[in-house]
Each structure stands twice: as C-alpha cells, then as structure tokens.
Design a protein around this motif. Structure first.
Motif, PDB file in Angstrom:
ATOM      1  N   ILE A 295      41.829  44.790  43.726  1.00 11.50           N
ATOM      2  CA  ILE A 295      41.274  45.405  42.513  1.00 11.50           C
ATOM      3  C   ILE A 295      40.296  46.521  42.832  1.00 11.50           C
ATOM      4  N   LEU A 296      39.305  46.264  43.675  1.00 14.62           N
ATOM      5  CA  LEU A 296      38.327  47.306  43.997  1.00 14.62           C
ATOM      6  C   LEU A 296      38.968  48.573  44.561  1.00 14.62           C
ATOM      7  N   PRO A 297      40.001  48.484  45.408  1.00 11.85           N
ATOM      8  CA  PRO A 297      40.646  49.722  45.865  1.00 11.85           C
ATOM      9  C   PRO A 297      41.301  50.531  44.746  1.00 11.85           C
ATOM     10  N   ARG A 298      41.584  49.902  43.621  1.00 10.32           N
ATOM     11  CA  ARG A 298      42.189  50.614  42.488  1.00 10.32           C
ATOM     12  C   ARG A 298      41.155  51.245  41.561  1.00 10.32           C
ATOM     13  N   ILE A 299      39.905  50.750  41.608  1.00 11.53           N
ATOM     14  CA  ILE A 299      38.915  51.208  40.631  1.00 11.53           C
ATOM     15  C   ILE A 299      37.650  51.792  41.251  1.00 11.53           C
TER      16      ILE A 299
END
Length: 171
Positions: free
Chosen positions: A94-98
C-alpha cells in the motif's frame, strides 16, 4: 389481512432488505470510509474491486495516514500497534502506491522504523509520534536513526529560503 397475506408481505419486505454495499453510491461509501480507521480500510479493501480502490486511494482520503491501530480515549490514553501481518501488507503493497500523496503521518514506536524505511515521502510535512516513552524517543533522537535524519533535514529545510522541501532527499 389474513396470516398468509401477512407472511407474503413479510417476505416481500425482507427480500427488499438485502442490500449489498456495492449498491451504495460512492458518496455514502466515502463517508463510511472516513469514519473508519484508514489502515483498516486500505488493508481490507485494497484490490477487492476497482471501485473500492478508487475510493480508498482517493488523494483527499489518503493525505493523512494514521498508522496506529486504535487509540482508546480514557483516563490512560493508550495507542495500540498495528498487527504485524497488517503492517507487512501496508508496507509492501500500500505505501508504495500512495507514498507521494501522504502529507501527514502518525506512527507509534513499534511501526515507525518500518513505515519510514519503506518509501520516501516527498510530500510529507507532518510526522506525529505517539506513545513514545521518553527514553525510547531520546534514543531515536540521539542515535543514527531515520527519525533523527528526517528531523535534521526538516530543520535544515525550514531554516533555509526553500519553501518546498523533499524531507528525504539526503537520506
């Protein structure tokens, strides 16, 4: 009305009461999402449907990420850590996407290192540390940690003429 007509009426009413969350308009879903913990929403609804992804990853919704599981408001305010399995998925998927949309981040002592080391946050301007005992925080500030590096960069950027600063550009 006789008993048979009442039973048929009850059946018709109960058949119409089977609502699916997918039938709700986006505005209502977004209101529901905003009432829930963002970590729970992202973890639970990521990749369920394209529509949920669009709502959950809305730039206005993911701007402020609270990485604590929950805070119990009481005489002894307590913050609870995110489960390791949930934190793994958040950090890996998730963090790599946002990361480039996060402006404010709230972390607690057990997840801070992993969350801050996962990605750079170019738009981050607020980092809130919760539930850090004094000695743990002192250790983070005096040791060669990501938190110390982050604070040094932030202080340097705020003392210069620069208005926009990538907090992690020298890390």
């Amino acid at each position: 009305m006789n008993a048979i007509e009442l039973d048929e009426l009850d059946m018709n009413i109960s058949n119409n009461n089977h609502l699916n969350i997918l039938n709700l308009p986006n505005e209502i879903l977004f209101i529901i999402f905003k009432k829930l913990n963002i970590v729970d929403v992202l973890y639970s609804l990521m990749d369920v449907t394209q529509r949920f992804d669009q709502l959950a990853f809305n730039p206005f919704y993911i701007r402020n990420i609270n990485m604590t599981s929950m805070t119990m408001k009481s005489f002894y305010d307590s913050t609870y850590s995110i489960d390791n399995q949930v934190l793994d998925r958040i950090c890996k998927n998730i963090l790599p996407r946002i990361y480039d949309q996060v402006n404010e981040l709230v972390v607690e002592q057990y997840s801070m290192e992993r969350v801050l080391h996962t990605v750079n946050y170019p738009q981050l301007y607020s980092l809130t540390l919760t539930d850090f005992p004094e000695e743990v925080l002192l250790n983070y500030l005096t040791s060669n940690t990501i938190l110390r590096k982050l604070l040094i960069v932030f202080i340097l950027c705020n003392n210069s003429v620069m208005y926009m600063c990538n907090l992690f550009e020298i890390l």
